[in-house]
Enzyme design. Structure first.
Site, PDB file in Angstrom:
ATOM      1  N   CYS A 199      -5.256  12.132  12.646  1.00 34.01           N
ATOM      2  CA  CYS A 199      -5.702  10.985  12.558  1.00 34.01           C
ATOM      3  C   CYS A 199      -5.498  10.362  13.931  1.00 34.01           C
ATOM      4  CB  CYS A 199      -5.190  10.267  11.543  1.00 34.01           C
ATOM      5  SG  CYS A 199      -3.587   9.237  11.937  1.00 34.01           S
ATOM      6  N   ARG A 204      -8.820  -0.542   4.630  1.00 39.33           N
ATOM      7  CA  ARG A 204      -8.013   0.499   3.831  1.00 39.33           C
ATOM      8  C   ARG A 204      -6.784  -0.216   3.625  1.00 39.33           C
ATOM      9  NH1 ARG A 204      -7.526   5.937   7.137  1.00 39.33           N
ATOM     10  NH2 ARG A 204      -6.097   5.909   5.547  1.00 39.33           N
ATOM     11  N   LYS A 223       0.773  -1.067   0.128  1.00 36.25           N
ATOM     12  CA  LYS A 223      -0.194   0.057   0.136  1.00 36.25           C
ATOM     13  C   LYS A 223       0.909   1.215   0.094  1.00 36.25           C
ATOM     14  CE  LYS A 223      -1.815   1.529   4.058  1.00 36.25           C
ATOM     15  NZ  LYS A 223      -1.454   2.685   4.330  1.00 36.25           N
ATOM     16  N   ASN A 224       1.770   1.147   0.632  1.00 34.76           N
ATOM     17  CA  ASN A 224       2.711   2.366   1.075  1.00 34.76           C
ATOM     18  C   ASN A 224       3.807   2.805   0.013  1.00 34.76           C
ATOM     19  OD1 ASN A 224       0.909   2.694   3.170  1.00 34.76           O
ATOM     20  ND2 ASN A 224       2.628   2.467   4.794  1.00 34.76           N
ATOM     21  N   ARG A 239       0.078  14.059  12.935  1.00 33.14           N
ATOM     22  CA  ARG A 239       0.779  13.896  11.786  1.00 33.14           C
ATOM     23  C   ARG A 239       0.627  15.322  10.888  1.00 33.14           C
ATOM     24  NH1 ARG A 239      -0.941   8.571  10.086  1.00 33.14           N
ATOM     25  NH2 ARG A 239       0.470   8.650   8.604  1.00 33.14           N
ATOM     26  N   ASP A 263       4.871   0.218  11.937  1.00 33.07           N
ATOM     27  CA  ASP A 263       3.497  -0.413  11.456  1.00 33.07           C
ATOM     28  C   ASP A 263       3.631  -1.987  11.743  1.00 33.07           C
ATOM     29  OD1 ASP A 263       3.304   1.245   8.164  1.00 33.07           O
ATOM     30  OD2 ASP A 263       2.999   1.592  10.403  1.00 33.07           O
TER      31      ASP A 263
HETATM   32  C1  EPZ Z   1       4.298   6.783   6.386  1.00 31.06           C
HETATM   33  O1  EPZ Z   1       3.185   7.594   7.192  1.00 31.06           O
HETATM   34  C2  EPZ Z   1       3.315   5.644   6.187  1.00 31.06           C
HETATM   35  N1  EPZ Z   1       2.221   5.932   5.397  1.00 31.06           N
HETATM   36  C3  EPZ Z   1       2.808   4.990   7.550  1.00 31.06           C
HETATM   37  O2  EPZ Z   1       2.041   3.891   7.619  1.00 31.06           O
HETATM   38  C4  EPZ Z   1       3.869   4.733   8.356  1.00 31.06           C
HETATM   39  O3  EPZ Z   1       3.525   4.499   9.882  1.00 31.06           O
HETATM   40  C5  EPZ Z   1       4.885   6.137   8.538  1.00 31.06           C
HETATM   41  O4  EPZ Z   1       5.259   6.412   7.134  1.00 31.06           O
HETATM   42  C6  EPZ Z   1       6.170   5.707   9.390  1.00 31.06           C
HETATM   43  O5  EPZ Z   1       6.703   4.595   8.706  1.00 31.06           O
HETATM   44  C7  EPZ Z   1       2.271   6.056   3.886  1.00 31.06           C
HETATM   45  O6  EPZ Z   1       3.494   5.711   3.524  1.00 31.06           O
HETATM   46  C8  EPZ Z   1       1.206   6.224   3.235  1.00 31.06           C
HETATM   47  P1  EPZ Z   1       6.136   9.905   8.583  1.00 31.06           P
HETATM   48  P2  EPZ Z   1       3.795   9.153   7.123  1.00 31.06           P
HETATM   49  O7  EPZ Z   1       5.968  11.489   7.976  1.00 31.06           O
HETATM   50  O8  EPZ Z   1       4.770   9.367   5.957  1.00 31.06           O
HETATM   51  C9  EPZ Z   1       6.421  13.482  11.825  1.00 31.06           C
HETATM   52  C10 EPZ Z   1       0.165   2.576   7.790  1.00 31.06           C
HETATM   53  O9  EPZ Z   1      -0.211   2.025   8.590  1.00 31.06           O
HETATM   54  N2  EPZ Z   1       6.190  14.440  11.008  1.00 31.06           N
HETATM   55  O10 EPZ Z   1       7.188   9.084   8.299  1.00 31.06           O
HETATM   56  O11 EPZ Z   1       2.738  10.259   7.431  1.00 31.06           O
HETATM   57  C11 EPZ Z   1       5.216  12.337  12.267  1.00 31.06           C
HETATM   58  O12 EPZ Z   1       4.242  13.445  13.040  1.00 31.06           O
HETATM   59  C12 EPZ Z   1       0.451   3.877   7.838  1.00 31.06           C
HETATM   60  O13 EPZ Z   1       0.317   1.995   6.552  1.00 31.06           O
HETATM   61  C13 EPZ Z   1       6.389  15.634  11.255  1.00 31.06           C
HETATM   62  O14 EPZ Z   1       6.678  16.197  12.204  1.00 31.06           O
HETATM   63  O15 EPZ Z   1       4.799   9.144   8.357  1.00 31.06           O
HETATM   64  C14 EPZ Z   1       5.759  11.336  12.697  1.00 31.06           C
HETATM   65  O16 EPZ Z   1       5.805  11.518  14.118  1.00 31.06           O
HETATM   66  C15 EPZ Z   1       0.338   4.587   9.195  1.00 31.06           C
HETATM   67  N3  EPZ Z   1       6.239  16.627  10.029  1.00 31.06           N
HETATM   68  C16 EPZ Z   1       7.177  11.210  12.100  1.00 31.06           C
HETATM   69  O17 EPZ Z   1       7.487  12.356  11.646  1.00 31.06           O
HETATM   70  C17 EPZ Z   1       5.845  16.275   8.855  1.00 31.06           C
HETATM   71  O18 EPZ Z   1       5.882  17.236   8.052  1.00 31.06           O
HETATM   72  C18 EPZ Z   1       7.147  10.098  10.980  1.00 31.06           C
HETATM   73  O19 EPZ Z   1       6.153  10.580  10.163  1.00 31.06           O
HETATM   74  C19 EPZ Z   1       5.826  14.929   8.504  1.00 31.06           C
HETATM   75  C20 EPZ Z   1       6.110  13.883   9.690  1.00 31.06           C
END
Ligand code: EPZ
Length: 422
Positions: A117, A399, A22-23, A122, A307
């Site tokens: 969420c 999803r 998915k990701n 996020r 995850d």
């Molecule tokens: C991706 O989400 C995945 N989703 C998530 O999978 C996964 O849990 C996550 O990466 C971590 O591996 C997709 O790829 C579609 P991040 P993402 O930006 O990119 C902070 C699932 O179950 N952050 O790596 O949204 C954030 O709050 C989903 O398949 C900021 O502060 O996660 C978090 O603490 C759930 N500012 C950390 O970084 C930003 O602009 C990592 O988030 C962006 C992120």
């Protein structure tokens, strides 16, 4: 709302075909916005989130053609809008992935701010700051990110002070068409980022370093059509292997990629599983034994993935011994623990660490799904512990997991979907 009715006490044995990730599929669909002409994507998983992303770009006038159940052709030549509306974005945060491509290819984008969420706030500040560093004018107002460009994006040196998967992917896509060189430092190294980069290179992008913490992109004037097969889903693979381990059974996952899930396989071996791997398959055999509890600390790839945290928490609930599960990525990703406690799990939560005392006394109970991976962990626990479990709000599962009940039924799980309308 649909529910799952599950009868527990089962030992899972058999074979499961893993779907495309998915990701990886979600950013690769967004990458189709970078080119005028078809991007043909194979091994596309049949998921709610994929349908949402396809619906989102279709609402912009992009042509989608489905050929068979895993092949999709996307052609953005006919695009007539650069807006990602709130109604769609609020159902899937990953919609933010259209921001970089729209800006890079069309010079403008209007994307609704994703809402919060279940698992955390996020934010998308790192996405916005990265694009501003490349010359974008970005205003956040009325719940929308409004981005415009005078001319072309400019290559820049961008350092992410927090590792962000979709943040890295947004900048990576935008940089392919920028003028000059972009260097992304402290980039996410997840295999889904690497898969996106491989797809972009097949479209004519000039990228090096994907999969490391420094990615270098030299912008080109235009990308061209290509075909790409989505990398197998390492989280779906891990979900079925952990379910097998919890049940004392033996399960083979096929059409998967063993080399991108080391941290999870190591933890399963530590839990007492015997693991055999081939080119595109992994067999876990528990030989009827009860798993040993394992300590988990989540962190960016290649460390243990957030995850997979809920799934291992489920295993620890029935394993031998006491374990500590520490979540370092998201601030609220323990909601499954409260539901597991309803089933008799012995869990103490202290901030971002949960201490779990494994028990053989858990029983089925009515529970509620709260987010994608949490829902999967409740299914796993319900399949294994004695008694009947009814899981509500299972739209979360649809999803991110393709036909999860059929796949569990095929390996001995007693799980049926009760649709809301009857
Ligand atoms: C991706 O989400 C995945 N989703 C998530 O999978 C996964 O849990 C996550 O990466 C971590 O591996 C997709 O790829 C579609 P991040 P993402 O930006 O990119 C902070 C699932 O179950 N952050 O790596 O949204 C954030 O709050 C989903 O398949 C900021 O502060 O996660 C978090 O603490 C759930 N500012 C950390 O970084 C930003 O602009 C990592 O988030 C962006 C992120």
């Amino acid at each position: 709302m649909d529910k799952f009715l599950i009868e527990g006490g089962k030992c899972l044995r058999g074979e499961v075909r893993v779907s495309g990730a998915k990701n990886a599929a979600l950013p690769i669909i967004a990458a189709a916005l970078l080119v005028k002409g078809p991007l043909v994507i194979d091994n596309m998983p049949a998921l709610q989130d994929v349908n949402t992303m396809l619906k989102l770009i279709e609402s912009m006038g992009v042509k989608i053609e489905r050929r068979g159940d895993m092949l999709v052709s996307i052609d953005a030549s006919s695009i007539d809008s650069h807006k990602a509306p709130y109604e769609l974005v609020k159902t899937m945060r990953a919609s933010i992935l259209v921001l970089g491509p729209l800006l890079a290819h069309f010079g403008e984008a209007e994307v609704s701010l994703p809402g919060g969420c279940a698992i955390g706030s996020r934010p998308v500040d790192l996405h916005i700051r990265g694009l501003e560093a490349m010359g974008a004018n970005i205003v956040v107002e009325e719940g929308y990110i409004r981005a415009t460009m005078d001319g072309r994006l400019k290559g820049a040196k961008i350092f992410f002070d927090t590792v962000t998967v979709t943040g890295t992917e947004n900048i990576l896509m935008a940089a392919t068409l920028a003028e000059g060189q972009t260097i992304i430092e402290n980039a996410a190294k997840e295999p889904e980022v690497t898969d996106l980069a491989e797809c972009l290179v097949s479209m004519g992008a000039d990228i090096s370093g994907a999969g490391t913490d420094t990615i270098i992109i030299n912008g080109v004037d235009a990308l061209h059509s290509a075909e790409h097969s989505v990398v197998p889903d390492r989280i779906e693979t891990g979900t079925f292997l952990v379910a097998a381990a919890m049940s004392g059974g033996k399960v083979t996952t096929t059409a998967t990629k063993p080399g991108i899930q080391e941290a999870v396989l190591q933890k399963l071996i530590e839990a007492g599983a015997s693991i055999e791997i081939g080119e595109d398959w992994i067999t876990l055999d528990m030989q009827g034994k009860r798993p040993k509890a394992v300590n988990i600390t989540t962190a960016p790839y290649p460390a243990f993935p957030t995850d997979m945290q809920a799934q291992f928490a489920a295993m620890n609930c029935v394993a031998e011994g006491v374990s500590h599960v520490k979540e370092t990525i998201f601030e609220n990703r323990f909601m499954h623990m409260q539901e597991m406690i309803r089933m008799g799990a012995k869990i103490l939560i202290d901030g971002n660490t949960a201490t779990i005392e494994g028990s053989t006394q858990l029983r089925g109970a009515p529970v509620m799904a709260t987010d994608l991976r949490a829902s999967a962990s409740l299914v796993m626990l319900a399949l294994v512990v004695e008694g009947e479990t009814l899981i509500d709000r299972i739209y979360h599962i649809d999803r991110g997991y393709e036909n999860i009940e059929e796949k569990f039924q095929a390996i001995g799980g007693k799980i049926t979907r009760i649709s809301a309308n009857h």
